[in-house]
Design an enzyme around this catalytic site. Structure first.
Site, PDB file in Angstrom:
ATOM      1  N   ASP A  37       0.820  -1.211   0.000  1.00 41.72           N
ATOM      2  CA  ASP A  37       0.000   0.000   0.000  1.00 41.72           C
ATOM      3  C   ASP A  37       0.853   1.260   0.000  1.00 41.72           C
ATOM      4  OD1 ASP A  37       0.794  -0.765   2.627  1.00 41.72           O
ATOM      5  OD2 ASP A  37      -0.688   0.577   3.502  1.00 41.72           O
ATOM      6  N   GLU A  80       0.032  -1.315   5.677  1.00 45.94           N
ATOM      7  CA  GLU A  80       1.103  -0.808   6.529  1.00 45.94           C
ATOM      8  C   GLU A  80       0.865   0.635   6.923  1.00 45.94           C
ATOM      9  OE1 GLU A  80       5.092   1.050   7.448  1.00 45.94           O
ATOM     10  OE2 GLU A  80       3.588   1.591   5.946  1.00 45.94           O
TER      11      GLU A  80
END
Length: 485
Positions: A81, A148
């Protein structure tokens, strides 16, 4: 220049080709499925073992080069991400639009949005290594985590038994020539309070005040630079305005990511008479530019006509503005154990106030887990004074340095041999997934490195192209050294 032509001109092509795929595939936190599916198909085409664990992480495995089967297994780790930040006047839609970078003086840059080099370059390096048939290596694994940037959900949900490695190279740091051996842990404080709307007083004028032009940045990496926080600055402006003219707050919005320094904030106000507001804001802008000289010279204040049909109750307005004005932001303490590194800090990253309800988020970081918890408790206590609910959540441990790391010695040896100089060993105030992964896999020897990235978590994020090439050379050399090549 078209995007295919741009990426075809960058070296090493093996890495940039994968980063082009990441730029073309939306990958906001908690919305990585399209990218993950694309990489699963890519792995299948290359006969790589692939699975998605219960947390949504993608785990890939590549057998050792013949003759290297007994070499220690290495897991290469990065997150899928990216932080999705854009300028207020950008029409970019992170749910469907590709990132459109350009090349400027040796840097790949996204002008109006974040680039996603954090941590897309790490992912691209890993995919290139898995694809490289000329590389001599032991058993390789790739751990590509999700979520994350919004709470480390992928690393938090990683279960024992998913990887077999004894060594891990994390590729999520942003300064070439530095090996990282530790990082901060942290947690969030979420503040919520219900309100009760009141009717807009008859005849009052509604104006929208905008505070823009700040640099923003990473709430861990850049916190020590004392860059402006748009939320705190605009709350300060509203605090001063209350001594000049009466107003009622309609809304206050600022920031869009918990781990990014807020660059912009907006307040909608109702005033019985707005005469003199623009002139007063001009004096405030001058004062802010003096305050932030050399740090955020572009700070700007402006006002425009707006519309509203309700305002916040007076008591609610006072509670929120007083609490936010008093709330901490920035460096709390500098480490006495690691020279030049922030120990404890917090970022007031998001605020969303309306007449009916309010919310804000603080992200707290520290190299000392107990210190992070203590600062979070102070924030909770501050809001408790007004009966406002504040809850701690998402705590993750720091990554404690291991100065006796054998993997670090290997990395340093390779760097010295191949680049003709000494590397630096650092501890970073930003949060990496290494602490969470290490807690699940005790004894895992971990080192982190990466290319030079500036402006992560803010529009204008850029990565130095030459440093990506050096990282690729270094990664291949480290894997070869471990394999005895």
């Amino acid at each position: 220049m078209s995007q295919p032509e741009l990426f075809s001109r960058l070296q090493p092509l093996a890495v940039w080709r994968h980063f082009a795929t990441l730029c073309a595939t939306p990958r906001a936190s908690k919305a990585e499925a399209a990218l993950r599916d694309r990489l699963l198909a890519w792995a299948g085409e290359r006969s790589l073992a692939a699975k998605v664990d219960r947390a949504g992480n993608l785990i890939l495995k590549k057998p050792a080069t013949p003759g290297c089967e007994n070499v220690p297994t290495v897991v290469l780790q990065a997150h899928l991400d990216m932080v999705c930040q854009k300028n207020a006047d950008s029409a970019h839609d992170f749910s469907r639009d590709p990132i459109v970078p350009e090349l400027r003086d040796g840097w790949l840059v996204a002008g109006q949005t974040t680039l996603g080099a954090d941590n897309g370059i790490g992912v691209a390096l890993i995919l290139a290594a898995l694809e490289d048939e000329t590389l001599r290596h032991g058993p390789l694994e790739a751990l590509l985590t999700v979520d994350e940037e919004a709470g480390m959900g992928g690393a938090r949900g990683l279960e024992p038994g998913q990887i077999d490695a004894s060594l891990m190279l994390n590729l999520d740091t942003e300064a070439w020539g530095e090996f990282y051996l530790g990082c901060a842990g942290g947690l969030d404080v979420d503040v919520r309070r219900d309100g009760e709307a009141e009717a807009l007083p008859a005849g009052w004028t509604v104006r929208r005040i905008a505070l823009r032009g700040l640099r923003g940045g990473h709430s861990g990496v850049d916190i020590h630079e004392e860059r402006g926080n748009a939320i705190k600055l605009l709350v300060g402006v509203l605090h001063d305005l209350a001594g000049v003219m009466p107003y009622r707050l309609v809304s206050l919005h600022g920031g869009s990511a918990r781990n990014a320094l807020p660059r912009e904030a907006f307040a909608v106000l109702a005033l019985p008479d707005a005469a003199g507001l623009d002139a007063w804001l001009a004096t405030q802008q001058s004062a802010l530019r003096e305050l932030l000289r050399g740090v955020d010279d572009g700070v700007a204040l402006s006002a425009e006509t707006a519309a509203a049909d309700s305002v916040m109750a007076g008591a609610e307005q006072f509670t929120w503005l007083a609490s936010l004005h008093a709330a901490p932001h920035g460096v709390k303490r500098v480490s006495r154990q690691v020279a030049g590194v922030v120990e404890t800090s917090n970022n007031l990253g998001i605020v969303e106030l309306t007449p009916a309800a309010g919310y804000c988020n603080f992200m707290v970081r520290s190299l000392v887990d107990r210190a992070a918890d203590a600062l979070a408790d102070e924030i909770v206590s501050l809001f408790a004074l007004s009966g406002t609910a504040a809850e701690k959540s998402g705590q993750y441990p720091g990554w404690q340095p291991n100065p006796d790391s054998a993997l670090l010695r290997t990395c340093q040896t390779v760097f010295r041999r191949d680049f003709g100089g000494e590397s630096k060993v650092q501890v970073i105030h930003a949060g990496l997934e290494c602490g969470l992964i290490g807690a699940q896999y005790p004894g895992l020897d971990i080192v982190s490195f990466g290319p030079t990235i500036h402006g992560a978590h803010a529009p204008g994020e850029r990565v130095e192209v030459a440093s990506v090439a050096r990282c690729w050379q270094l990664l291949r050399a480290i894997l070869g050294e471990i394999a005895g090549a």
